[in-house]
Scaffold this active site. Structure first.
Site, mmCIF file in Angstrom:
data_model
loop_
_atom_site.group_PDB
_atom_site.id
_atom_site.type_symbol
_atom_site.label_atom_id
_atom_site.label_comp_id
_atom_site.label_asym_id
_atom_site.label_seq_id
_atom_site.Cartn_x
_atom_site.Cartn_y
_atom_site.Cartn_z
ATOM 1 N NE ARG A 212 -3.941 -1.359 10.104
ATOM 2 C CZ ARG A 212 -2.920 -0.632 9.658
ATOM 3 N NH1 ARG A 212 -3.127 0.433 8.937
ATOM 4 N NH2 ARG A 212 -1.685 -0.972 9.934
ATOM 5 N NE ARG B 261 7.746 -2.985 5.820
ATOM 6 C CZ ARG B 261 6.456 -2.707 5.970
ATOM 7 N NH1 ARG B 261 5.753 -2.299 4.927
ATOM 8 N NH2 ARG B 261 5.870 -2.869 7.131
ATOM 9 N NE ARG C 285 6.778 -0.480 9.938
ATOM 10 C CZ ARG C 285 5.601 -0.399 9.340
ATOM 11 N NH1 ARG C 285 5.486 0.207 8.168
ATOM 12 N NH2 ARG C 285 4.531 -0.894 9.883
ATOM 13 N NE ARG D 81 2.588 -4.783 11.206
ATOM 14 C CZ ARG D 81 3.592 -4.697 10.339
ATOM 15 N NH1 ARG D 81 4.704 -5.374 10.525
ATOM 16 N NH2 ARG D 81 3.471 -3.941 9.278
ATOM 17 C CE LYS E 90 -2.230 -0.943 3.873
ATOM 18 N NZ LYS E 90 -1.495 -2.175 4.270
HETATM 19 P P1 AMP Z 1 1.174 0.645 8.990
HETATM 20 O O1 AMP Z 1 2.349 1.509 8.707
HETATM 21 O O2 AMP Z 1 -0.054 1.035 8.205
HETATM 22 O O3 AMP Z 1 1.485 -0.838 8.856
HETATM 23 O O4 AMP Z 1 0.778 0.876 10.530
HETATM 24 C C1 AMP Z 1 1.707 0.585 11.562
HETATM 25 C C2 AMP Z 1 0.982 0.481 12.881
HETATM 26 O O5 AMP Z 1 0.359 1.730 13.203
HETATM 27 C C3 AMP Z 1 -0.165 -0.536 12.937
HETATM 28 O O6 AMP Z 1 0.296 -1.857 13.156
HETATM 29 C C4 AMP Z 1 -0.953 0.012 14.118
HETATM 30 O O7 AMP Z 1 -0.315 -0.273 15.343
HETATM 31 C C5 AMP Z 1 -0.866 1.519 13.884
HETATM 32 N N1 AMP Z 1 -1.982 2.002 13.026
HETATM 33 C C6 AMP Z 1 -1.883 2.543 11.778
HETATM 34 N N2 AMP Z 1 -3.097 2.852 11.302
HETATM 35 C C7 AMP Z 1 -3.983 2.498 12.262
HETATM 36 C C8 AMP Z 1 -5.401 2.533 12.370
HETATM 37 N N3 AMP Z 1 -6.159 2.998 11.369
HETATM 38 N N4 AMP Z 1 -5.960 2.087 13.521
HETATM 39 C C9 AMP Z 1 -5.216 1.629 14.544
HETATM 40 N N5 AMP Z 1 -3.882 1.538 14.503
HETATM 41 C C10 AMP Z 1 -3.264 1.966 13.374
#
Ligand code: AMP
Length: 215
Positions: free
Chosen positions: A87, A125, A158, A169, A13
């Protein structure tokens, strides 16, 4: 107008949202990037979110709404690529009730990738500690090992890309996020895009889907 970009963690994404921003001028909003910025700056939101994110769990919905509103602003003419939100179903409803009056969701594009590809992508990654650009140890290595091609900062893994957090996740995705796909199916906004294969091919398919949504 909002294009909701959906897909499991590691589905690509972020990469596709960056390309849409570079090549089509859309504005990318990534709630994950926004939260990581808060963590880095040590804000109140960052203090609440950091440990939860490292474990791979979801940050509370009220925190996310605050972050989303900050990022969105109030220009209804912009085309926004929303990466990482909603989410769960509660966030999808919140988006509808609180945001869609000004920024309607016109498309949900789902990057669909096989689970074994997802795990390979996430575990290899490497992410830039400066600009957030994403690389992969074998599929998309940087020119110089450990150094970002774009800004020269160090590449890191990360904290939530370790095996334990990846498992959490993916579980969160299956239980909380996947039902959101059905939510958009019911609203006739759902579009599947094959997220396997080459980045440019995926970009072409995704752009085609978005173009038809914007007609
Ligand atoms: P991402 O970079 O999109 O994989 O997001 C990394 C982390 O940020 C996720 O595993 C969650 O802990 C938090 N996060 C990002 N977006 C959301 C969301 N919409 N709701 C809750 N937690 C989020």
């Amino acid at each position: 107008m909002i294009i909701v970009l959906m897909g499991a963690p590691g589905a690509g994404k972020g990469t596709q949202a960056d390309l849409l921003s570079e090549r089509a001028g859309y504005r990318k909003i990534s709630t994950g990037d926004a939260l990581r910025k808060h963590v880095k700056l040590g804000t109140q939101v960052g203090k609440q979110a950091g440990e939860i994110m490292a474990r791979g769990e979801l940050v509370p919905d009220n925190v996310l709404l605050q972050v989303l509103k900050e990022e969105l602003g109030s220009n209804p003419k912009e085309i926004v690529i929303l990466d990482g939100y909603p989410r769960n179903l509660a966030q999808a409803e919140t988006l509808k009730e609180v945001v869609e009056g000004v920024h309607p969701v016109v498309c949900c594009a789902h990057l669909d990738v096989r689970r074994d590809d997802i795990i390979a992508r996430l575990s290899g990654r490497r992410t830039c500690s400066g600009c957030g650009a994403s690389f992969h140890v074998s599929a998309n290595p940087p020119k110089k090992q450990g150094v970002c091609d774009k800004c020269g900062s160090n590449l890191i893994q990360r904290p939530d890309d370790d095996a334990k957090s990846i498992a959490v996740r993916l579980d969160v995705y299956d239980k909380a996020t996947e039902p959101v796909l059905d939510y958009y199916r019911k609203r006739n906004l759902y579009n599947r895009v094959n997220g396997g294969g080459q980045t440019d091919q995926i970009f072409g398919d995704l752009k085609g889907v978005i173009n038809s949504c914007l007609k």
